[in-house]
Design an enzyme around this catalytic site. Structure first.
Site, PDB file in Angstrom:
ATOM      1  N   LYS A   1      -8.353  -9.367  -1.803  1.00  0.00           N
ATOM      2  CA  LYS A   1      -7.358  -8.782  -2.717  1.00  0.00           C
ATOM      3  C   LYS A   1      -6.698  -9.981  -3.395  1.00  0.00           C
ATOM      4  O   LYS A   1      -5.626 -10.434  -3.011  1.00  0.00           O
ATOM      5  CB  LYS A   1      -6.367  -7.895  -1.954  1.00  0.00           C
ATOM      6  CG  LYS A   1      -5.555  -7.006  -2.893  1.00  0.00           C
ATOM      7  CD  LYS A   1      -4.833  -5.921  -2.133  1.00  0.00           C
ATOM      8  CE  LYS A   1      -3.753  -5.274  -2.985  1.00  0.00           C
ATOM      9  NZ  LYS A   1      -4.248  -4.536  -4.153  1.00  0.00           N
TER      10      LYS A   1
HETATM   11  N1  PMP Z   1      -9.231  -1.103  -5.286  1.00  0.00           N
HETATM   12  C1  PMP Z   1      -8.312  -1.868  -5.888  1.00  0.00           C
HETATM   13  C2  PMP Z   1      -8.732  -2.715  -7.044  1.00  0.00           C
HETATM   14  C3  PMP Z   1      -6.980  -1.872  -5.448  1.00  0.00           C
HETATM   15  O1  PMP Z   1      -6.059  -2.640  -6.049  1.00  0.00           O
HETATM   16  C4  PMP Z   1      -6.615  -1.052  -4.366  1.00  0.00           C
HETATM   17  C5  PMP Z   1      -5.190  -1.040  -3.895  1.00  0.00           C
HETATM   18  N2  PMP Z   1      -4.976  -2.075  -2.957  1.00  0.00           N
HETATM   19  C6  PMP Z   1      -7.592  -0.256  -3.773  1.00  0.00           C
HETATM   20  C7  PMP Z   1      -8.895  -0.298  -4.255  1.00  0.00           C
HETATM   21  C8  PMP Z   1      -7.263   0.645  -2.607  1.00  0.00           C
HETATM   22  O2  PMP Z   1      -6.964  -0.117  -1.476  1.00  0.00           O
HETATM   23  P1  PMP Z   1      -5.922   0.370  -0.369  1.00  0.00           P
HETATM   24  O3  PMP Z   1      -6.308   1.767  -0.020  1.00  0.00           O
HETATM   25  O4  PMP Z   1      -6.135  -0.580   0.741  1.00  0.00           O
HETATM   26  O5  PMP Z   1      -4.575   0.307  -0.980  1.00  0.00           O
END
Ligand code: PMP
Length: 300
Positions: free
Chosen positions: A161
């Protein structure tokens, strides 16, 4: 002024920064910070439900892993990071909110090589109630298919991330908003379905849940939770490569994410969908899991 419109540098409270709680307005960095110039920065987005951070350890572990993918070690253990997040939630007296941990390379060195930089970390928390009633959310999001593609695993650190990955998300989202849509729907470098700009995507096909294999985008924590909820309901979950033309056969589509939770999609490009039974069931089960609904009050 509604709190959501107050600029983020002009709020009150405290932010955890490099081991200390500092006054919100003093949680600043120098303009010659490596993370700002070269995107050597990783972050998390977490939700507080009823005073407790949902899946905190999973987010903390992903933050540490994201840093390692970018080649740096966050100088705090998972326990210390969890403690920092909880300390800010407590200090800010947040019941329903959003948590933003971030780690970045500092200003000790300027240039592509960053071996001498120190790794800094901060955690900010702000109030973020759930704005939409289930009825409003059931209208569904309208998504525009973006010309920007999620990059190949040898083009970008796709499983981190990492801030740099959001550059194309902001461009894609702005274009979608300018065209009157809520979000951009991104395909990957092969032309297969990938994700939204901050969320994962699921299709309901013949009563089964189909979702793209996360081989070039984030395997969201909410995505994993929702797959588990579906399996508990006896719904078959299929992870596979999905092509955009398969949207034609989807009875329902929804997105998942820390911010999105479980949100129905009503349109992707020229394809239209009506939020149906499985989406409503999983929205309900998710609400029960985070303590927002009671198990017996079935939304299906
Ligand atoms: N894809 C992207 C590009 C994101 O920014 C997020 C949010 N973090 C997600 C998927 C979903 O991840 P999560 O469920 O861990 O928030």
């Amino acid at each position: 002024m509604a709190s959501s419109s107050i600029p983020f540098d002009q709020r009150d409270g405290v932010i955890w920064m490099d081991g200390k709680l500092v006054p919100w307005r003093e949680a600043n960095i120098h303009v010659l910070t490596h993370g700002l110039h070269y995107a050597s920065s990783v972050f998390e987005g977490e939700r507080v439900y009823g005073g407790k951070i949902f899946k905190l350890r999973e987010h903390t572990e992903r933050l540490i892993k994201s840093g390692r993918i970018l080649g740096f070690e966050i100088p705090w253990t998972a326990d210390q990071i969890d403690d920092a997040c909880n300390a800010v939630v407590k200090a800010q007296k947040i019941t329903d909110g959003y948590v933003r941990p971030i780690a970045w390379r500092g200003p000790e060195q300027m240039g592509v090589s960053a071996q001498e930089t120190r790794i800094h970390m901060a955690v900010a928390v702000w109030e973020w109630p759930s704005y939409f009633s289930p009825e409003a959310r059931l209208k569904g999001l309208r998504m525009m298919i973006s010309p920007w593609a999620r990059p190949a695993p040898n083009t970008a650190p796709v499983h981190a991330k990492a801030s740099g990955l959001y550059m194309i998300c902001t461009i894609a989202k702005h274009a979608a908003e300018a065209a009157g849509y809520d979000d951009a729907f991104m395909l990957d470098y092969r032309g297969q379905i990938a994700e939204g700009t901050g969320c994962n995507v699921f299709l309901v096909v013949d009563g089964e849940l189909h979702t793209p294999t996360p081989d070039c985008f984030l395997d969201g924590i909410t995505r994993q939770v929702v797959m588990e909820l579906a399996r508990k309901r006896g719904i078959k979950v299929v992870e596979r490569a999905i092509w955009p033309k398969e949207l034609e056969a989807a009875d329902e589509v929804f997105i998942t994410g820390t911010a999105a939770e479980v949100t129905p999609v009503s349109q992707i490009g020229n394809y239209r969908f009506t939020p149906g039974k499985i989406t409503k069931l999983l929205m309900h089960d998710f609400d029960v899991l985070v303590g927002r609904a009671r198990a017996e009050a079935s939304a299906a």
